[in-house]
Design an enzyme around this catalytic site. Structure first.
Site, PDB file in Angstrom:
ATOM      1  CE  LYS A   1      -8.432   3.597  -2.287  1.00 33.08           C
ATOM      2  NZ  LYS A   1      -7.859   4.072  -3.249  1.00 33.08           N
TER       3      LYS A   1
ATOM      4  CE  LYS B   1       1.879  -7.827  -1.649  1.00 34.34           C
ATOM      5  NZ  LYS B   1       0.767  -7.545  -2.752  1.00 34.34           N
TER       6      LYS B   1
ATOM      7  CE  LYS C   1       5.710   0.447  -6.805  1.00 37.49           C
ATOM      8  NZ  LYS C   1       5.486   0.701  -8.068  1.00 37.49           N
TER       9      LYS C   1
END
Ligand code: TYM
Length: 322
Positions: A110, A189, A192
């Site tokens: 992040k 991978k 979501k």
């Protein structure tokens, strides 16, 4: 084996969740102790709509039951119903080196993207350590992306034990060889946040549509291909019967097939594979109070165990007043 694992209620579960983790939950239930929970405290770091978080939490319980969790053989509960975890989390936070958390990928990723991160995200692995340690778990069935967090948990437990005496059991991650990292529709991978998921409870038509959009390369049909390096084949292997898988692998090696046909076979196999859980899910969704009762029952059992471990930890570090 004393098994524990958790899943965040952040929407609908995908194949990565099932083949990496939930399938293991089902296989391991009935062990000496098996605790599975819905990590809604963790989800609060991203789901900031109260109605949605509550709905997702109940949905996740329904999903797990539909996929085969049996409350008679495993304790199923919501993380927020066990306040002992948050207390244990604080105890572990004291003494957690900042550098250890700075290296953890959820926070690091992040930050690397320049997105604002809060202290909840930063300390996320410590809450996860509290989850694991509170039940004396020795086995944590997860996908590969959680291994780093379990290493952090081991570090924190070992350092607490070193300082205060033997309180915590050091857990181990349990991964499945074939599906510790399930690929998404783009070959990365499945996640979501990459928008590349195949959802378990999509209806058959929506599922088929997503499958038809799986990316493939542009090699000619007649060229032989290595099935093991192809994400479409890997996805097919998860839902096909063993003989279907072998036949498809042979077809890849021979060449002379089209990816469109593989996708159709994948959609058919997926429909068969998830038909039963889908039917069970509809039935469970019609009885939310029954599901809430399962969670309440699970929380009572979980609190009892977590309370014992918490008291042990408090005594060890001088926080117990009784
Ligand atoms: P979560 O909700 O992101 O994922 C739930 C489980 O699904 C696995 N998984 C995958 N496995 C294989 N391939 C994939 N593409 C894939 N995507 C997801 C994850 O590895 C996980 O096992 N932090 C955890 C929840 C948690 C937890 C815990 C887990 C909270 N406390 C204590 C174990 C023990 C998480 O966000 O999982």
């Amino acid at each position: 084996m004393r098994v524990l694992s958790g899943i965040q209620p952040t929407g609908r579960p995908h194949w990565g969740n099932y083949f990496g983790a939930i399938r293991q939950y089902v296989d391991l239930q009935g062990e000496e102790q098996a605790y599975y929970f819905i990590a809604n405290l963790h989800a609060l770091t991203t789901v900031r709509d109260p109605k949605l978080l509550a709905a997702y939490t109940l949905d996740a319980a329904i999903d797990l039951l539909a996929l085969g969790l049996d409350p008679a053989r495993a304790t199923l509960f919501a993380q927020s119903d066990v306040p002992e975890i948050s207390e244990l989390c604080w105890i572990l936070l004291t003494g957690t080196p900042m550098g250890l958390l700075e290296r953890c990928h959820a926070y690091k990723d992040k930050k690397a993207k320049g997105l604002p991160a809060d202290a909840g995200l930063f300390t996320y692995p410590v809450l996860m350590a509290a989850d694991i340690l509170a039940y004396d778990s020795d086995t944590v069935p997860v996908g590969e992306d959680q291994v780093q967090h379990i290493e952090v948990c081991r570090d924190l437990a070992a350092s607490f034990n070193h300082h205060f005496g033997p309180v915590f059991i050091l857990p181990k991650a349990k991964l499945l060889d074939t599906s510790a990292k399930v690929p998404g529709t783009d070959g990365e991978k499945m996640s979501k946040s990459y928008n590349n998921t195949l959802e378990i409870f999509d209806d058959a038509a929506a599922q088929r549509k997503r499958i038809m959009r799986i990316t493939t390369d542009s090699r000619p049909m007649e060229q032989p291909k290595d099935p093991e390096t192809d994400h479409l084949f890997q996805l097919y292997s998860l839902v096909a019967a063993p003989h279907e898988r072998d036949e498809m692998a042979a077809l890849y090696r021979r060449g002379g097939f089209g990816y469109g046909d593989v996708k159709k076979a994948l959609a058919d196999a997926a429909e068969r594979f998830f038909a039963e859980p889908r039917a069970r899910r509809s039935a469970l969704a019609a009885e939310p109070d029954r599901v809430r009762a399962v969670l309440a029952d699970g929380a009572a059992k979980a609190r009892q165990k977590a309370g014992e471990v918490l008291l042990r930890a408090k005594r060890a570090c001088g926080l117990a007043t009784r």
